[in-house]
Design a protein around this motif. Structure first.
Motif, PDB file in Angstrom:
ATOM      1  N   ASN A   1       0.923  -1.084  -0.042  1.00 49.07           N
ATOM      2  CA  ASN A   1       0.041  -0.153  -0.116  1.00 49.07           C
ATOM      3  C   ASN A   1       0.818   1.256  -0.044  1.00 49.07           C
ATOM      4  O   ASN A   1       0.812   2.271  -0.637  1.00 49.07           O
ATOM      5  CB  ASN A   1      -1.134  -0.030   1.059  1.00 49.07           C
ATOM      6  N   GLN A   2       1.911   1.178   0.834  1.00 48.05           N
ATOM      7  CA  GLN A   2       2.813   2.434   0.667  1.00 48.05           C
ATOM      8  C   GLN A   2       3.561   2.641  -0.678  1.00 48.05           C
ATOM      9  O   GLN A   2       3.715   3.830  -1.052  1.00 48.05           O
ATOM     10  CB  GLN A   2       3.937   2.402   1.810  1.00 48.05           C
ATOM     11  N   LEU A   3       3.845   1.710  -1.176  1.00 46.15           N
ATOM     12  CA  LEU A   3       4.461   1.749  -2.435  1.00 46.15           C
ATOM     13  C   LEU A   3       3.587   2.237  -3.589  1.00 46.15           C
ATOM     14  O   LEU A   3       3.961   2.758  -4.748  1.00 46.15           O
ATOM     15  CB  LEU A   3       5.171   0.563  -3.092  1.00 46.15           C
ATOM     16  N   LEU A   4       2.249   2.241  -3.416  1.00 47.01           N
ATOM     17  CA  LEU A   4       1.308   2.547  -4.283  1.00 47.01           C
ATOM     18  C   LEU A   4       0.864   4.091  -4.315  1.00 47.01           C
ATOM     19  O   LEU A   4       0.118   4.592  -4.959  1.00 47.01           O
ATOM     20  CB  LEU A   4      -0.052   1.466  -4.354  1.00 47.01           C
TER      21      LEU A   4
ATOM     22  N   GLN B   1       7.641   0.188  11.244  1.00 54.25           N
ATOM     23  CA  GLN B   1       7.272  -0.132  12.494  1.00 54.25           C
ATOM     24  C   GLN B   1       6.599  -1.385  12.832  1.00 54.25           C
ATOM     25  O   GLN B   1       6.568  -2.158  14.037  1.00 54.25           O
ATOM     26  CB  GLN B   1       6.158   1.097  13.190  1.00 54.25           C
ATOM     27  N   ILE B   2       6.038  -2.206  11.965  1.00 59.07           N
ATOM     28  CA  ILE B   2       5.572  -3.498  12.104  1.00 59.07           C
ATOM     29  C   ILE B   2       6.837  -4.308  12.166  1.00 59.07           C
ATOM     30  O   ILE B   2       6.919  -5.247  13.012  1.00 59.07           O
ATOM     31  CB  ILE B   2       4.770  -3.989  10.816  1.00 59.07           C
TER      32      ILE B   2
ATOM     33  N   TYR C   1       1.887   5.464  12.471  1.00 60.83           N
ATOM     34  CA  TYR C   1       3.152   5.956  12.083  1.00 60.83           C
ATOM     35  C   TYR C   1       3.479   6.502  10.734  1.00 60.83           C
ATOM     36  O   TYR C   1       2.332   5.815   9.753  1.00 60.83           O
ATOM     37  CB  TYR C   1       4.209   4.774  12.436  1.00 60.83           C
ATOM     38  N   GLN C   2       4.187   7.248  10.179  1.00 61.68           N
ATOM     39  CA  GLN C   2       4.485   7.722   9.080  1.00 61.68           C
ATOM     40  C   GLN C   2       4.890   6.412   8.133  1.00 61.68           C
ATOM     41  O   GLN C   2       4.555   6.504   6.696  1.00 61.68           O
ATOM     42  CB  GLN C   2       5.416   8.732   9.050  1.00 61.68           C
TER      43      GLN C   2
END
Length: 345
Positions: free
Chosen positions: A130-133, A193-194, A187-188
């Motif tokens: 999701n972050q990469l998208l 953090q996971i 978290y940003q």
């Protein structure tokens, strides 16, 4: 990722038919000026035009090679994520035990600890995806005008827009404990953090002697590998193909396409009076080929932008998810991601 052997003719026409028509119209305009307005002085010799075309071809080839390298590196990174994830499932399943515990844990406690480590890793996969998208400033969907609108349509027809909402929602809710879900999501960089939370859980298992020092270090090494994989993905996502190469190439293509009919018409005029009309389809075709080479490289340089050229991250996440849940002995497994419109996401 497009999985069909070839693009259909319909798909090619839908994507590039309009530019081809524009090239044909421009070429026709030059021929009409030559034939009926006595503007044959506007032509240019073929030699300098061929030199420009050769230089442009080399430059476009360099850009396309660089774009392919970025895409292939992204695929290798996700292949490494698959391998490391399977190793994580195997290590957790065999390393967490009562072998070294002074006070043995119950079978239920051991299984709960293994499940939590593996489920949290699945959450990491989806969080990273999701972050990469998230669309960056230089990606097509974030551009203004026709480029951005076309990219949005492309994402809907051959990208993440094809995936049903329920497939993309609630991954973290399904695999993160409720008491840490909101904290990690706030978290940003949730994926980072996971993994950090995984390390804290391993430290607790070591304090309970459910893993020994050696096994603790081996599991920590795998967490470091996950950070490595994540960092490599973020490097590709957050550092674009240098814009001086990406932008200048398009300028060179447009200059060449602008000059091309001015050289073509004089060359075809040598055949005879009717020869100049043959220059129209050939000019349009050569212009289209150069334009398509530029487009292929331009849309391949960002392998995480939610389009059909992307790395199939959702499919890979689902493969890992199934493998890890089977390692836990579970039988209620999600279905594999299926391609839609010839695209596997």
């Amino acid at each position: 990722m497009f999985i069909e052997k070839n693009y259909s003719f319909e798909r090619v026409v839908r994507y590039s038919g309009r530019p081809f028509l524009l090239f044909a119209v421009y070429s026709t305009t030059i021929v009409l000026l030559w034939e009926y307005a006595n503007l044959n002085w506007i032509t240019i010799p073929w030699l300098p035009l061929s030199l420009i075309g050769t230089a442009v071809a080399f430059y476009v080839g360099f850009k396309n090679n660089s774009s392919y390298d970025r895409m292939w590196e992204a695929r290798k990174i996700w292949g490494a994520i698959v391998n490391s994830s399977r190793a994580w499932g195997t290590y957790v399943g065999s390393f967490v035990s009562n072998q070294f515990a002074a006070i043995p844990a119950s079978k239920h406690e051991l299984q709960a600890a293994k499940t939590q480590l593996i489920y949290r890793h699945i959450a990491w996969l989806y969080a990273l995806r999701n972050q990469l998208l998230v669309v960056t400033n230089w990606e097509h969907a974030n551009q203004r005008g026709k480029t951005g609108k076309r990219a949005q349509r492309y994402r809907e027809a051959y990208g993440i827009g094809q995936i049903e909402d329920e497939v993309m929602k609630n991954e973290l809710q399904n695999y993160l404990p409720h008491h840490e879900l909101q904290r990690l999501v706030d978290y940003q960089n949730t994926a980072t953090q996971i993994i950090d939370q995984q390390a804290k859980d391993l430290a607790q298992l070591r304090s309970k002697e459910l893993i020994d020092d050696f096994r603790h270090m081996e599991l920590q090494k795998l967490l470091y590998d996950f950070y490595e994989h994540q960092g490599k993905c973020e490097r590709i996502k957050k550092f674009p193909l240098p814009r001086q190469y990406a932008s200048v190439t398009r300028i060179f293509i447009y200059i060449f396409i602008f000059l091309l009919p001015l050289g073509m018409v004089s060359e075809f005029a040598k055949i005879g009076d009717w020869g100049i009309w043959l220059s129209i389809p050939f000019t349009a075709l050569v212009s289209w080929v150069f334009w398509m080479m530029e487009e292929v490289g331009d849309y391949s340089e960002n392998p995480f932008q939610g389009m059909g050229n992307d790395i199939p991250m959702l499919s890979l996440c689902r493969v890992i998810e199934i493998d890890l849940k089977e390692m836990l002995g579970e039988t209620d497994l999600p279905e594999k991601v299926k391609p839609v419109n010839g695209v596997l996401m």
